[in-house]
Design a protein around this motif. Structure first.
Motif, PDB file in Angstrom:
ATOM      1  N   THR A  87     -88.342  63.201  50.880  1.00  0.00           N
ATOM      2  CA  THR A  87     -89.077  63.659  49.701  1.00  0.00           C
ATOM      3  C   THR A  87     -88.551  65.005  49.212  1.00  0.00           C
ATOM      4  O   THR A  87     -88.432  65.235  48.006  1.00  0.00           O
ATOM      5  N   TRP A  88     -88.226  65.903  50.152  1.00  0.00           N
ATOM      6  CA  TRP A  88     -87.685  67.209  49.770  1.00  0.00           C
ATOM      7  C   TRP A  88     -86.324  67.031  49.093  1.00  0.00           C
ATOM      8  O   TRP A  88     -86.047  67.634  48.056  1.00  0.00           O
ATOM      9  N   LEU A  89     -85.477  66.204  49.686  1.00  0.00           N
ATOM     10  CA  LEU A  89     -84.141  65.988  49.127  1.00  0.00           C
ATOM     11  C   LEU A  89     -84.210  65.362  47.744  1.00  0.00           C
ATOM     12  O   LEU A  89     -83.472  65.758  46.836  1.00  0.00           O
ATOM     13  N   VAL A  90     -85.094  64.393  47.565  1.00  0.00           N
ATOM     14  CA  VAL A  90     -85.231  63.729  46.263  1.00  0.00           C
ATOM     15  C   VAL A  90     -85.654  64.714  45.191  1.00  0.00           C
ATOM     16  O   VAL A  90     -85.122  64.713  44.075  1.00  0.00           O
ATOM     17  N   SER A  91     -86.628  65.570  45.506  1.00  0.00           N
ATOM     18  CA  SER A  91     -87.097  66.531  44.506  1.00  0.00           C
ATOM     19  C   SER A  91     -85.982  67.490  44.091  1.00  0.00           C
ATOM     20  O   SER A  91     -85.779  67.746  42.899  1.00  0.00           O
ATOM     21  N   VAL A  92     -85.231  68.003  45.067  1.00  0.00           N
ATOM     22  CA  VAL A  92     -84.139  68.941  44.755  1.00  0.00           C
ATOM     23  C   VAL A  92     -83.009  68.232  44.025  1.00  0.00           C
ATOM     24  O   VAL A  92     -82.482  68.736  43.024  1.00  0.00           O
ATOM     25  N   ARG A  93     -82.633  67.056  44.519  1.00  0.00           N
ATOM     26  CA  ARG A  93     -81.528  66.296  43.918  1.00  0.00           C
ATOM     27  C   ARG A  93     -81.816  65.941  42.464  1.00  0.00           C
ATOM     28  O   ARG A  93     -80.973  66.126  41.590  1.00  0.00           O
ATOM     29  N   MET A  94     -83.026  65.458  42.194  1.00  0.00           N
ATOM     30  CA  MET A  94     -83.349  65.019  40.847  1.00  0.00           C
ATOM     31  C   MET A  94     -83.441  66.172  39.866  1.00  0.00           C
ATOM     32  O   MET A  94     -82.949  66.089  38.738  1.00  0.00           O
ATOM     33  N   VAL A  95     -84.068  67.276  40.293  1.00  0.00           N
ATOM     34  CA  VAL A  95     -84.201  68.425  39.393  1.00  0.00           C
ATOM     35  C   VAL A  95     -82.841  69.027  39.074  1.00  0.00           C
ATOM     36  O   VAL A  95     -82.504  69.268  37.899  1.00  0.00           O
ATOM     37  N   LEU A 146     -91.463  58.437  35.790  1.00  0.00           N
ATOM     38  CA  LEU A 146     -92.353  58.458  36.944  1.00  0.00           C
ATOM     39  C   LEU A 146     -92.391  57.144  37.718  1.00  0.00           C
ATOM     40  O   LEU A 146     -92.705  57.128  38.910  1.00  0.00           O
ATOM     41  N   THR A 147     -92.085  56.040  37.046  1.00  0.00           N
ATOM     42  CA  THR A 147     -92.129  54.747  37.732  1.00  0.00           C
ATOM     43  C   THR A 147     -90.728  54.240  38.063  1.00  0.00           C
ATOM     44  O   THR A 147     -90.439  53.943  39.220  1.00  0.00           O
ATOM     45  N   GLY A 148     -89.878  54.175  37.065  1.00  0.00           N
ATOM     46  CA  GLY A 148     -88.541  53.644  37.276  1.00  0.00           C
ATOM     47  C   GLY A 148     -87.630  54.585  38.023  1.00  0.00           C
ATOM     48  O   GLY A 148     -87.206  54.313  39.152  1.00  0.00           O
ATOM     49  N   GLN A 177     -85.407  56.341  43.137  1.00  0.00           N
ATOM     50  CA  GLN A 177     -84.805  57.413  43.931  1.00  0.00           C
ATOM     51  C   GLN A 177     -85.565  57.610  45.245  1.00  0.00           C
ATOM     52  O   GLN A 177     -84.970  57.689  46.327  1.00  0.00           O
ATOM     53  N   LEU A 178     -86.882  57.699  45.148  1.00  0.00           N
ATOM     54  CA  LEU A 178     -87.695  58.011  46.314  1.00  0.00           C
ATOM     55  C   LEU A 178     -87.665  56.887  47.347  1.00  0.00           C
ATOM     56  O   LEU A 178     -87.485  57.141  48.549  1.00  0.00           O
ATOM     57  N   THR A 179     -87.835  55.651  46.900  1.00  0.00           N
ATOM     58  CA  THR A 179     -87.845  54.530  47.852  1.00  0.00           C
ATOM     59  C   THR A 179     -86.482  54.350  48.513  1.00  0.00           C
ATOM     60  O   THR A 179     -86.400  54.015  49.701  1.00  0.00           O
ATOM     61  N   PHE A 180     -85.399  54.584  47.770  1.00  0.00           N
ATOM     62  CA  PHE A 180     -84.053  54.446  48.325  1.00  0.00           C
ATOM     63  C   PHE A 180     -83.822  55.444  49.457  1.00  0.00           C
ATOM     64  O   PHE A 180     -83.360  55.092  50.543  1.00  0.00           O
ATOM     65  N   THR A 217     -83.348  44.017  63.415  1.00  0.00           N
ATOM     66  CA  THR A 217     -82.506  45.157  63.777  1.00  0.00           C
ATOM     67  C   THR A 217     -82.852  46.429  63.015  1.00  0.00           C
ATOM     68  O   THR A 217     -82.368  47.503  63.345  1.00  0.00           O
ATOM     69  N   VAL A 218     -83.683  46.307  61.985  1.00  0.00           N
ATOM     70  CA  VAL A 218     -84.020  47.454  61.143  1.00  0.00           C
ATOM     71  C   VAL A 218     -85.521  47.709  61.242  1.00  0.00           C
ATOM     72  O   VAL A 218     -86.312  46.771  61.377  1.00  0.00           O
ATOM     73  N   SER A 219     -85.920  48.965  61.173  1.00  0.00           N
ATOM     74  CA  SER A 219     -87.339  49.305  61.269  1.00  0.00           C
ATOM     75  C   SER A 219     -88.128  48.732  60.095  1.00  0.00           C
ATOM     76  O   SER A 219     -87.587  48.526  59.008  1.00  0.00           O
ATOM     77  N   LYS A 220     -89.411  48.484  60.333  1.00  0.00           N
ATOM     78  CA  LYS A 220     -90.269  47.926  59.282  1.00  0.00           C
ATOM     79  C   LYS A 220     -90.374  48.860  58.086  1.00  0.00           C
ATOM     80  O   LYS A 220     -90.440  48.413  56.937  1.00  0.00           O
ATOM     81  N   ASP A 221     -90.399  50.172  58.359  1.00  0.00           N
ATOM     82  CA  ASP A 221     -90.466  51.144  57.254  1.00  0.00           C
ATOM     83  C   ASP A 221     -89.214  51.071  56.386  1.00  0.00           C
ATOM     84  O   ASP A 221     -89.295  51.137  55.148  1.00  0.00           O
ATOM     85  N   ALA A 222     -88.051  50.934  57.028  1.00  0.00           N
ATOM     86  CA  ALA A 222     -86.798  50.845  56.269  1.00  0.00           C
ATOM     87  C   ALA A 222     -86.787  49.588  55.409  1.00  0.00           C
ATOM     88  O   ALA A 222     -86.323  49.608  54.261  1.00  0.00           O
ATOM     89  N   ILE A 223     -87.291  48.482  55.953  1.00  0.00           N
ATOM     90  CA  ILE A 223     -87.362  47.229  55.189  1.00  0.00           C
ATOM     91  C   ILE A 223     -88.318  47.376  54.014  1.00  0.00           C
ATOM     92  O   ILE A 223     -88.004  46.992  52.879  1.00  0.00           O
ATOM     93  N   PHE A 224     -89.496  47.936  54.286  1.00  0.00           N
ATOM     94  CA  PHE A 224     -90.508  48.099  53.234  1.00  0.00           C
ATOM     95  C   PHE A 224     -89.973  48.928  52.071  1.00  0.00           C
ATOM     96  O   PHE A 224     -90.039  48.521  50.908  1.00  0.00           O
ATOM     97  N   TRP A 225     -89.431  50.110  52.391  1.00  0.00           N
ATOM     98  CA  TRP A 225     -88.932  50.990  51.336  1.00  0.00           C
ATOM     99  C   TRP A 225     -87.685  50.413  50.674  1.00  0.00           C
ATOM    100  O   TRP A 225     -87.480  50.591  49.463  1.00  0.00           O
ATOM    101  N   GLY A 226     -86.863  49.701  51.436  1.00  0.00           N
ATOM    102  CA  GLY A 226     -85.663  49.104  50.867  1.00  0.00           C
ATOM    103  C   GLY A 226     -85.978  48.012  49.859  1.00  0.00           C
ATOM    104  O   GLY A 226     -85.396  47.953  48.768  1.00  0.00           O
ATOM    105  N   VAL A 227     -86.909  47.123  50.217  1.00  0.00           N
ATOM    106  CA  VAL A 227     -87.312  46.055  49.288  1.00  0.00           C
ATOM    107  C   VAL A 227     -87.993  46.658  48.062  1.00  0.00           C
ATOM    108  O   VAL A 227     -87.753  46.232  46.925  1.00  0.00           O
ATOM    109  N   LEU A 228     -88.843  47.664  48.286  1.00  0.00           N
ATOM    110  CA  LEU A 228     -89.500  48.334  47.161  1.00  0.00           C
ATOM    111  C   LEU A 228     -88.469  49.030  46.277  1.00  0.00           C
ATOM    112  O   LEU A 228     -88.645  49.117  45.050  1.00  0.00           O
ATOM    113  N   SER A 229     -87.375  49.490  46.887  1.00  0.00           N
ATOM    114  CA  SER A 229     -86.286  50.074  46.111  1.00  0.00           C
ATOM    115  C   SER A 229     -85.667  49.039  45.191  1.00  0.00           C
ATOM    116  O   SER A 229     -85.336  49.331  44.033  1.00  0.00           O
TER     117      SER A 229
END
Length: 312
Positions: free
Chosen positions: A44-52, A86-88, A93-96, A159-171
């Motif tokens: 989240t910190w990286l996304v905010s700095v990168r995007m701004v 805010l949505t697209g 960016q954040l989910t990726f 082989t991949v964590s559930k969180d990684a799958i969740f955020w990846g599919v949402l990405s």
């Protein structure tokens, strides 16, 4: 003969630009993974700095040739820009990066490439039109590829964590949103300006939550500084400009297909540099997902026309 040679040189120039941009995007994901693994920086910190930072730099560069404030003159366009930001843009960016933080760069990149499949499903539902054979095949390929990618061919093992799958599919879903939603804006305004504003607004919005200026928890080493600079400049600003420049010499379909180099580069760099284990079935799954993009990008009779102008 001279004209033909000139045309060939022009086309190869466009191919080189598109491949370089896609490769830099592939490197960027691995740079982010290194940051998450070796420092206290969060996604989240990286996304905010990168995007701004990327948004500001992009708007400054675009302002030399375009009126970057024209989109704010129309009430409907202002609203569309805010929704897209805010949505697209922020969503993608954040989910990726959350997927990278929870897993690894190659898996996150490949799951994000499911975006065209979600676009196909969206248009089929919107127009109440049964998908064509090509589109059914693409969806099946994507599902098979995802299964192999996540399980390495083993039914009882992920082989991949559930969180990684969740955020990846949402990405992937977010990619579909920001590919489809801003089409009207991109017809009226420079794509670089829309992308710059979307990055800046999305980054400012998430910054209210992350408060990136409070970075006392981060150990600022030269390695971290250069990695952050790479993510912002070489992983965001430069590849975007290379993509736009490539469109002067080759078609958008060709550029989109060449963008498939991104997950290939991400995988190779991750295995060689970060030592990520990537099984043979996972590699086959990744290739199926990439081939899905090729199949859906074929212009004949398809309902999908991929637009990757603002995809990173």
């Amino acid at each position: 003969m001279g004209l033909k040679n000139k045309e060939n040189i022009t086309k190869w120039k466009g191919i080189a630009l598109a491949l370089t941009g896609a490769s830099l995007w592939g490197f960027s994901g691995n740079a982010a993974e290194w940051i998450f693994s070796h420092t206290a920086v969060t996604a989240t910190w990286l996304v905010s700095v990168r995007m701004v930072m990327a948004g500001l730099l992009l708007l400054i560069l675009v302002s030399f040739n375009n009126n970057i404030f024209s989109v704010w003159k129309n009430k409907r366009d202002r609203l569309d820009l805010l929704v897209f930001s805010l949505t697209g843009m922020l969503g993608a960016q954040l989910t990726f990066f959350l997927s990278i933080e929870a897993g690894n760069a190659p898996t996150a990149t490949l799951l994000q490439f499911l975006g065209p499949v979600f676009i196909t499903i969206y248009f089929a539902l919107k127009f109440l039109k049964w998908p064509k054979r090509k589109e059914w095949i693409a969806v099946l390929m994507a599902l098979t590829g995802t299964f192999l990618l996540l399980t390495n061919g083993k039914l009882d093992y992920i082989t991949v964590s559930k969180d990684a799958i969740f955020w990846g599919v949402l990405s992937g879903v977010s990619v579909a949103v920001y590919t489809v939603y801003p089409v009207g804006l991109l017809k009226l305004y420079a794509s670089a300006a829309i992308t710059g504003w979307a990055m800046l607004l999305g980054g400012l919005a998430v910054s209210v939550w992350t408060q990136p200026w409070q970075a006392g928890f981060i150990d600022w080493t030269p390695s971290l500084f250069w990695m952050l600079a790479f993510v912002v400049i070489f992983g965001t600003l430069l590849p975007f400009y290379l993509y736009l420049d490539s469109l002067k010499y080759i078609s958008s379909t060709e550029t989109s297909l060449l963008g498939s180099a991104e997950p290939l580069v991400a995988t190779i760099v991750s295995v060689v540099w970060l030592g990520t284990a990537f099984g043979s079935f996972q590699s086959a799954g990744g290739m199926l997902i990439i081939l899905t993009v090729f199949l859906l990008s074929m212009p004949e009779k398809g309902i999908l026309k991929i637009n990757q102008t603002v995809n990173k």
